[in-house]
Each structure stands twice: as structure tokens, then as C-alpha cells.
Design a protein around this motif. Structure first.
Motif, PDB file in Angstrom:
ATOM      1  N   ASN A  58      81.210  40.877  47.784  1.00  0.00           N
ATOM      2  CA  ASN A  58      79.985  40.126  47.605  1.00  0.00           C
ATOM      3  C   ASN A  58      79.588  40.115  46.123  1.00  0.00           C
ATOM      4  O   ASN A  58      79.608  41.154  45.472  1.00  0.00           O
ATOM      5  CB  ASN A  58      78.901  40.818  48.447  1.00  0.00           C
ATOM      6  N   LYS A  59      79.237  38.926  45.629  1.00  0.00           N
ATOM      7  CA  LYS A  59      78.942  38.806  44.183  1.00  0.00           C
ATOM      8  C   LYS A  59      77.859  39.772  43.717  1.00  0.00           C
ATOM      9  O   LYS A  59      77.900  40.272  42.593  1.00  0.00           O
ATOM     10  CB  LYS A  59      78.543  37.366  43.847  1.00  0.00           C
ATOM     11  N   SER A  60      76.908  40.059  44.586  1.00  0.00           N
ATOM     12  CA  SER A  60      75.771  40.903  44.179  1.00  0.00           C
ATOM     13  C   SER A  60      76.198  42.348  43.892  1.00  0.00           C
ATOM     14  O   SER A  60      75.504  43.064  43.172  1.00  0.00           O
ATOM     15  CB  SER A  60      74.694  40.881  45.259  1.00  0.00           C
ATOM     16  N   VAL A  61      77.319  42.778  44.473  1.00  0.00           N
ATOM     17  CA  VAL A  61      77.739  44.173  44.241  1.00  0.00           C
ATOM     18  C   VAL A  61      79.056  44.258  43.453  1.00  0.00           C
ATOM     19  O   VAL A  61      79.587  45.346  43.225  1.00  0.00           O
ATOM     20  CB  VAL A  61      77.897  44.950  45.576  1.00  0.00           C
ATOM     21  N   ARG A  62      79.553  43.098  43.042  1.00  0.00           N
ATOM     22  CA  ARG A  62      80.874  43.054  42.408  1.00  0.00           C
ATOM     23  C   ARG A  62      80.948  43.909  41.133  1.00  0.00           C
ATOM     24  O   ARG A  62      81.835  44.746  40.987  1.00  0.00           O
ATOM     25  CB  ARG A  62      81.223  41.597  42.083  1.00  0.00           C
ATOM     26  N   ASN A  63      79.991  43.708  40.234  1.00  0.00           N
ATOM     27  CA  ASN A  63      80.040  44.441  38.962  1.00  0.00           C
ATOM     28  C   ASN A  63      79.933  45.943  39.171  1.00  0.00           C
ATOM     29  O   ASN A  63      80.641  46.722  38.523  1.00  0.00           O
ATOM     30  CB  ASN A  63      78.929  43.961  38.018  1.00  0.00           C
ATOM     31  N   HIS A  64      79.072  46.316  40.089  1.00  0.00           N
ATOM     32  CA  HIS A  64      78.882  47.730  40.389  1.00  0.00           C
ATOM     33  C   HIS A  64      80.191  48.341  40.911  1.00  0.00           C
ATOM     34  O   HIS A  64      80.630  49.408  40.463  1.00  0.00           O
ATOM     35  CB  HIS A  64      77.762  47.861  41.428  1.00  0.00           C
ATOM     36  N   GLN A  65      80.817  47.643  41.853  1.00  0.00           N
ATOM     37  CA  GLN A  65      82.075  48.122  42.445  1.00  0.00           C
ATOM     38  C   GLN A  65      83.185  48.207  41.381  1.00  0.00           C
ATOM     39  O   GLN A  65      83.950  49.169  41.343  1.00  0.00           O
ATOM     40  CB  GLN A  65      82.472  47.179  43.601  1.00  0.00           C
ATOM     41  N   LEU A  66      83.246  47.197  40.509  1.00  0.00           N
ATOM     42  CA  LEU A  66      84.290  47.192  39.476  1.00  0.00           C
ATOM     43  C   LEU A  66      84.085  48.340  38.481  1.00  0.00           C
ATOM     44  O   LEU A  66      85.051  48.970  38.056  1.00  0.00           O
ATOM     45  CB  LEU A  66      84.308  45.842  38.742  1.00  0.00           C
ATOM     46  N   LYS A  67      82.830  48.607  38.168  1.00  0.00           N
ATOM     47  CA  LYS A  67      82.534  49.711  37.239  1.00  0.00           C
ATOM     48  C   LYS A  67      82.964  51.044  37.868  1.00  0.00           C
ATOM     49  O   LYS A  67      83.551  51.904  37.207  1.00  0.00           O
ATOM     50  CB  LYS A  67      81.028  49.695  36.933  1.00  0.00           C
ATOM     51  N   LYS A  68      82.710  51.160  39.191  1.00  0.00           N
ATOM     52  CA  LYS A  68      83.085  52.385  39.902  1.00  0.00           C
ATOM     53  C   LYS A  68      84.606  52.605  39.832  1.00  0.00           C
ATOM     54  O   LYS A  68      85.089  53.699  39.526  1.00  0.00           O
ATOM     55  CB  LYS A  68      82.644  52.251  41.370  1.00  0.00           C
ATOM     56  N   ILE A  69      85.358  51.523  40.097  1.00  0.00           N
ATOM     57  CA  ILE A  69      86.825  51.632  40.073  1.00  0.00           C
ATOM     58  C   ILE A  69      87.309  51.958  38.660  1.00  0.00           C
ATOM     59  O   ILE A  69      88.148  52.825  38.452  1.00  0.00           O
ATOM     60  CB  ILE A  69      87.487  50.321  40.559  1.00  0.00           C
ATOM     61  N   SER A  70      86.744  51.247  37.696  1.00  0.00           N
ATOM     62  CA  SER A  70      87.155  51.441  36.314  1.00  0.00           C
ATOM     63  C   SER A  70      86.913  52.899  35.883  1.00  0.00           C
ATOM     64  O   SER A  70      87.753  53.501  35.210  1.00  0.00           O
ATOM     65  CB  SER A  70      86.385  50.443  35.450  1.00  0.00           C
ATOM     66  N   ASP A  71      85.783  53.476  36.303  1.00  0.00           N
ATOM     67  CA  ASP A  71      85.506  54.886  35.972  1.00  0.00           C
ATOM     68  C   ASP A  71      86.499  55.820  36.652  1.00  0.00           C
ATOM     69  O   ASP A  71      86.970  56.785  36.057  1.00  0.00           O
ATOM     70  CB  ASP A  71      84.077  55.264  36.413  1.00  0.00           C
ATOM     71  N   LEU A  72      86.830  55.517  37.912  1.00  0.00           N
ATOM     72  CA  LEU A  72      87.748  56.381  38.661  1.00  0.00           C
ATOM     73  C   LEU A  72      89.154  56.381  38.061  1.00  0.00           C
ATOM     74  O   LEU A  72      89.797  57.428  37.978  1.00  0.00           O
ATOM     75  CB  LEU A  72      87.838  55.916  40.119  1.00  0.00           C
ATOM     76  N   VAL A  73      89.632  55.204  37.659  1.00  0.00           N
ATOM     77  CA  VAL A  73      91.024  55.139  37.186  1.00  0.00           C
ATOM     78  C   VAL A  73      91.140  55.568  35.722  1.00  0.00           C
ATOM     79  O   VAL A  73      92.167  56.082  35.299  1.00  0.00           O
ATOM     80  CB  VAL A  73      91.668  53.739  37.390  1.00  0.00           C
ATOM     81  N   ASN A  74      90.067  55.297  34.962  1.00  0.00           N
ATOM     82  CA  ASN A  74      90.034  55.712  33.568  1.00  0.00           C
ATOM     83  C   ASN A  74      91.254  55.224  32.774  1.00  0.00           C
ATOM     84  O   ASN A  74      91.975  56.004  32.161  1.00  0.00           O
ATOM     85  CB  ASN A  74      89.910  57.248  33.517  1.00  0.00           C
TER      86      ASN A  74
END
Ligand code: GTP
Ligand code: MG
Length: 190
Positions: A149-165
Motif C-alpha cells: 500500500n502506497k501509504s506504508v511503502r516508504n516506511h516498509q522500505l526504510k525498515k528493509i534498508s535498515d535490516l539489510v544495511n
């Protein structure tokens, strides 16, 4: 740079002279069904270049696609295909690990594809660790962002980006062709 030509060259399941022909290889890895073959198709603009399927376990060989006559995009089988018989799963995972970590072949880059909606699984994080240990040049592609969902997309992407580093991180949709230009830039240079 643009992709002006792409052709399927060969599928291999063991050592093969073609992997030593000096043409740089870019490997596409990830969980079964995450969209590795679809990402390759979206990059080349050819829907039917690599075989894709809604059933996991579609790609069972190391498939080489020659791009612009100068570079191989290497489509690998997926890992974590839970419904496959144990022997098939073990065999595919052995093939992936051999190609990436135990063979003499070198990859110019390794593109690790993660499901953007699910986020990285334990299998993803485990293989990512091995890639880091082996000092691979890693790009993370968070595929299927069209499913978030577009409303949570950025939040979800930031979460993944932090996890994978990992510095090179590309949000992507093979289906909706989002991120194609950015990924081509990372792979071939601007
Ligand atoms: P294996 O070869 O089995 O490991 O799978 P794969 O990782 O190569 O996946 P494949 O490209 O075959 O795609 C699996 C399924 O996901 C297919 O049904 C694709 O249509 C679908 N798919 C791939 N990319 C996307 C995407 O960006 N968005 C959505 N919604 N579906 C996608
Ligand atoms: Mg595939």
C-alpha cells in the motif's frame, strides 16, 4: 547505458567453460518465487527471455543471458522452496552456494532480491551474511513494491534498508516496471 541486445546463451548445472570465457557475470539470487527471472525480463524489456512462473522452483539451472554482447545476467534457482522434496531443495541450494562461494568463478556484482512486502527472511539474511563475508559487491533489490500500500511503502522500505544495511538499495517492481532505470544504472553504469 542502455540494454540494446539480450539473448539466452545456456543453462548450466556444473562447471562449464562458458563461465570462464572472461565475460563479466552479474548474479541474481533470492528466495524461490521472489521474482529473479521477472526482474531480468523487466531489465531487458523482453517478457519471455527468462522463464517465470507463479509456482516456486521454476528456474532450476544457472541460466546465462548475454547483454549487449558484453555482460552476462545470471539467473539462479531460488532458495527456501519449502514445498520441494528435500533432495531437490538440497541440490538447488548446493548449486547456488557452489557457484557463489565455492567455485573459481567471480561475479562482478550479486543482486540479492528480497520481497518488499514480506521483508528479508532468515534465509535472506543468512545468505546476505555469507555474501558480506565473501566481500561480494552486493545490490539489494526490494521487488514487488506494487504489492505494498502506497501509504506504508516508504516506511516498509526504510525498515528493509535498515535490516539489510547495504548501500546499494533499489526499490523495484518487475511487474509495474518501477526502478528499471535506476537498476540498469547500478549494473551497467549511467
Ligand atoms: P524461481 O525461479 O522459482 O526461484 O522464481 P523467480 O524468483 O525467478 O520468480 P519469477 O520471476 O518466476 O516470478 C514469480 C512470480 O512472481 C510470478 O508469478 C511473477 O509474475 C510474480 N512477480 C514477479 N515480480 C513481480 C512484481 O514486481 N510484482 C508482482 N505483483 N508480482 C511479481
Ligand atoms: Mg526464476
Amino acid at each position: 547505458m542502455k540494454i540494446i541486445s539480450s539473448e539466452f546463451i545456456k543453462g548450466v548445472v556444473k562447471a562449464d567453460k562458458i563461465l570462464e570465457d572472461g565475460i563479466p557475470q552479474i548474479a541474481f539470487i533470492g528466495r524461490s518465487n521472489v521474482g529473479k527471472s521477472s526482474v531480468i525480463n523487466s531489465l531487458t524489456g523482453q517478457n519471455k527471455l527468462a522463464r517465470t512462473s507463479s509456482f516456486p522452483g521454476c528456474t532450476q539451472e544457472i541460466n546465462l543471458f548475454l547483454i549487449n554482447r558484453t555482460l552476462y545476467l545470471v539467473d539462479l534457482p531460488g532458495y527456501g522452496f519449502v514445498k520441494a522434496p528435500r533432495e531437490v531443495r538440497d541440490q538447488l541450494e548446493k548449486l547456488i552456494c557452489w557457484y557463489l562461494f565455492d567455485s573459481k568463478y567471480k561475479q562482478k556484482m550479486v543482486v540479492l532480491i528480497i520481497d518488499a512486502k514480506t521483508g528479508p527472511t532468515n534465509d535472506d539474511l543468512e545468505i546476505l551474511n555469507s555474501l558480506k563475508e565473501h566481500k561480494k559487491n552486493i545490490i539489494i533489490v526490494a521487488n514487488k513494491i506494487d504489492k505494498i500500500n502506497k501509504s506504508v511503502r516508504n516506511h516498509q522500505l526504510k525498515k528493509i534498508s535498515d535490516l539489510v544495511n547495504v548501500q546499494k538499495f533499489v526499490p523495484y517492481s518487475a511487474e509495474k516496471k518501477i526502478g528499471v532505470g535506476k537498476l540498469i544504472g547500478e549494473l551497467l553504469g549511467k
